[in-house]
Design an enzyme around this catalytic site. Structure first.
Site, PDB file in Angstrom:
ATOM      1  N   ASN A 119       0.845  -1.209   0.000  1.00 55.75           N
ATOM      2  CA  ASN A 119       0.000   0.000   0.000  1.00 55.75           C
ATOM      3  C   ASN A 119       0.874   1.249   0.000  1.00 55.75           C
ATOM      4  O   ASN A 119       0.565   2.227  -0.681  1.00 55.75           O
ATOM      5  CB  ASN A 119      -0.965   0.001   1.185  1.00 55.75           C
ATOM      6  CG  ASN A 119      -2.191  -0.829   0.913  1.00 55.75           C
ATOM      7  OD1 ASN A 119      -3.086  -0.425   0.177  1.00 55.75           O
ATOM      8  ND2 ASN A 119      -2.221  -2.032   1.477  1.00 55.75           N
ATOM      9  N   HIS A 159      -8.422  -0.969   5.553  1.00 56.87           N
ATOM     10  CA  HIS A 159      -8.811  -2.256   6.142  1.00 56.87           C
ATOM     11  C   HIS A 159      -9.282  -3.180   5.014  1.00 56.87           C
ATOM     12  O   HIS A 159     -10.078  -2.763   4.162  1.00 56.87           O
ATOM     13  CB  HIS A 159      -9.923  -2.059   7.181  1.00 56.87           C
ATOM     14  CG  HIS A 159     -10.297  -3.340   7.841  1.00 56.87           C
ATOM     15  ND1 HIS A 159      -9.498  -3.925   8.822  1.00 56.87           N
ATOM     16  CD2 HIS A 159     -11.324  -4.195   7.634  1.00 56.87           C
ATOM     17  CE1 HIS A 159     -10.048  -5.067   9.187  1.00 56.87           C
ATOM     18  NE2 HIS A 159     -11.146  -5.257   8.481  1.00 56.87           N
ATOM     19  N   GLU A 218     -11.323   6.547  18.281  1.00 61.57           N
ATOM     20  CA  GLU A 218     -10.855   5.815  19.471  1.00 61.57           C
ATOM     21  C   GLU A 218     -11.140   4.318  19.411  1.00 61.57           C
ATOM     22  O   GLU A 218     -10.531   3.546  20.137  1.00 61.57           O
ATOM     23  CB  GLU A 218     -11.459   6.419  20.740  1.00 61.57           C
ATOM     24  CG  GLU A 218     -10.730   7.661  21.256  1.00 61.57           C
ATOM     25  CD  GLU A 218     -11.223   8.960  20.633  1.00 61.57           C
ATOM     26  OE1 GLU A 218     -12.001   8.899  19.639  1.00 61.57           O
ATOM     27  OE2 GLU A 218     -10.811  10.033  21.108  1.00 61.57           O
ATOM     28  N   ALA A 251      -8.806  -3.304  -5.053  1.00 58.94           N
ATOM     29  CA  ALA A 251      -9.415  -2.320  -4.154  1.00 58.94           C
ATOM     30  C   ALA A 251      -8.387  -1.459  -3.400  1.00 58.94           C
ATOM     31  O   ALA A 251      -8.322  -0.242  -3.594  1.00 58.94           O
ATOM     32  CB  ALA A 251     -10.343  -3.024  -3.168  1.00 58.94           C
ATOM     33  N   GLU A 252      -7.558  -2.068  -2.565  1.00 60.19           N
ATOM     34  CA  GLU A 252      -6.710  -1.284  -1.657  1.00 60.19           C
ATOM     35  C   GLU A 252      -5.800  -0.295  -2.380  1.00 60.19           C
ATOM     36  O   GLU A 252      -5.715   0.877  -1.999  1.00 60.19           O
ATOM     37  CB  GLU A 252      -5.835  -2.215  -0.798  1.00 60.19           C
ATOM     38  CG  GLU A 252      -6.638  -3.112   0.111  1.00 60.19           C
ATOM     39  CD  GLU A 252      -5.765  -3.908   1.061  1.00 60.19           C
ATOM     40  OE1 GLU A 252      -4.757  -3.377   1.561  1.00 60.19           O
ATOM     41  OE2 GLU A 252      -6.082  -5.082   1.309  1.00 60.19           O
TER      42      GLU A 252
HETATM   43  C1  GAR Z   1      -3.174  -4.847   3.833  1.00 61.65           C
HETATM   44  O1  GAR Z   1      -3.968  -5.858   3.257  1.00 61.65           O
HETATM   45  C2  GAR Z   1      -3.998  -3.979   4.753  1.00 61.65           C
HETATM   46  O2  GAR Z   1      -5.311  -3.794   4.305  1.00 61.65           O
HETATM   47  C3  GAR Z   1      -3.970  -4.796   6.027  1.00 61.65           C
HETATM   48  O3  GAR Z   1      -2.651  -5.260   6.111  1.00 61.65           O
HETATM   49  C4  GAR Z   1      -2.135  -5.446   4.780  1.00 61.65           C
HETATM   50  C5  GAR Z   1      -0.790  -4.737   4.676  1.00 61.65           C
HETATM   51  O4  GAR Z   1      -0.169  -4.980   3.436  1.00 61.65           O
HETATM   52  N1  GAR Z   1      -4.346  -4.000   7.160  1.00 61.65           N
HETATM   53  C6  GAR Z   1      -5.088  -4.468   8.172  1.00 61.65           C
HETATM   54  O5  GAR Z   1      -5.459  -5.604   8.257  1.00 61.65           O
HETATM   55  C7  GAR Z   1      -5.433  -3.412   9.232  1.00 61.65           C
HETATM   56  N2  GAR Z   1      -6.416  -3.931  10.160  1.00 61.65           N
HETATM   57  P1  GAR Z   1       0.991  -4.055   2.893  1.00 61.65           P
HETATM   58  O6  GAR Z   1       2.039  -3.940   4.003  1.00 61.65           O
HETATM   59  O7  GAR Z   1       1.518  -4.812   1.706  1.00 61.65           O
HETATM   60  O8  GAR Z   1       0.400  -2.732   2.530  1.00 61.65           O
END
Ligand code: GAR
Length: 211
Positions: free
Chosen positions: A13, A109, A147, A179-180
Site C-alpha cells: 500500500n 482495512h 478511538e 481495491a486497496e
Molecule cells: C493490507 O492488506 C492492509 O489492508 C492490512 O494489512 C495489509 C498490509 O499490506 N491492514 C489491516 O489488516 C489493518 N487492520 P501491505 O504492508 O503490503 O500494505
C-alpha cells in the site's frame, strides 16, 4: 500536505502511494516520512529506495506500552504531518495520538466495514474469516481513525468478488490489486485537495469518485 505513513509489513500500500505521488495521480502531497514498528519490514526498503526518511519505533526497545506509545507519538510529531496514513500498521493507535490527530489519521482495512473488522481482524485473518463464512463479495475500506477499532467515518469502499477455490492468500492479493491500491491513493488525493468533510459518522465527498 505533509503525509506520514505508518507501516508494519510488506508495504504494498505504501508503494501504491509512492507511485501515485510520483506519477501525479495524487497531488498536493509530499511523503515526509515512514515509521515502522518492525525493524525488518520490507516497507522500509521501499521508502529508502524512494528517498523517504524512515524511523523505527519497536515495542521491544521500550520497557512497557506507555513508553512505546510516548516514543511513537514523539516520532510522529517530529515529522509535523498533516495526514497520517496507516498503510498496514498492525498496532492499535493509542488514544492520546488519536486525540492529538483527530480526523488526520486514515487506515486501510481489507474488508467492507462493518463486516470482518474490529479487534483481532487484521491481515490474512480477515480473508480467512470471510472465506469461512462463505461470502461471495468482499472488498476494502479507507476510513478515519477514531478511538475504536475500525469504527471511524468511512471515506471510500470498493467491492471485490470472491471466486470458487480462493485461498486467503489469493483473495488477499485480489483485494489489494482491485481495491486497496486504488482507494487508498484516491482517498489521500481527495483529502489533500480539501474534498472530504465529516458530519458525525459520515463523510461527504465533494467530487464524483470513479474507481
Ligand atoms: C493490507 O492488506 C492492509 O489492508 C492490512 O494489512 C495489509 C498490509 O499490506 N491492514 C489491516 O489488516 C489493518 N487492520 P501491505 O504492508 O503490503 O500494505
Amino acid at each position: 500536505m505533509r503525509l506520514l505513513a505508518l507501516v508494519s509489513g510488506g508495504g504494498t500500500n505504501l508503494q501504491a502511494i509512492i507511485d501515485r505521488v510520483a506519477d501525479g495521480t495524487i497531488t498536493n502531497t509530499e511523503i515526509v516520512g515512514v515509521i515502522s514498528n518492525k525493524p525488518d519490514a520490507f516497507a522500509l526498503e521501499r521508502a529508502k529506495k524512494a528517498g523517504i526518511s524512515t524511523s523505527v519505533v519497536s515495542r521491544k526497545d521500550h520497557p512497557d506500552k506507555e513508553e512505546f506509545n510516548k516514543a511513537l507519538k514523539e516520532a510522529i510529531d517530529s515529522y509535523k504531518p498533516d495526514l497520517i496514513v496507516l498503510a498496514g500498521f498492525l498496532v492499535v493507535i493509542p488514544e492520546e495520538i488519536v486525540k492529538a490527530y483527530a480526523l488526520k489519521i486514515i487506515n486501510i482495512h481489507p474488508s467492507l466495514i462493518p463486516s470482518f473488522c474490529g479487534d483481532g481482524f487484521y491481515g490474512l485473518k480477515v480473508h480467512e474469516a470471510c472465506l469461512s463464512r462463505g461470502c461471495k463479495v468482499t472488498g476494502a475500506t479507507v476510513h478515519f481513525v477514531d478511538e475504536g477499532t475500525d469504527s471511524g467515518p468511512i471515506i471510500l469502499q470498493k467491492a471485490v468478488y470472491i471466486e470458487d477455490g480462493d485461498t486467503a492468500e489469493v483473495l488477499q492479493r485480489r483485494v489489494m490489486e482491485q481495491a486497496e491500491w486504488k482507494i487508498m491513493p484516491k482517498a489521500i488525493d481527495l483529502i489533500a485537495n480539501g474534498k472530504v468533510s465529516v458530519e458525525g459518522r459520515r463523510t461527504l465527498i465533494s467530487e464524483k469518485v470513479e474507481l
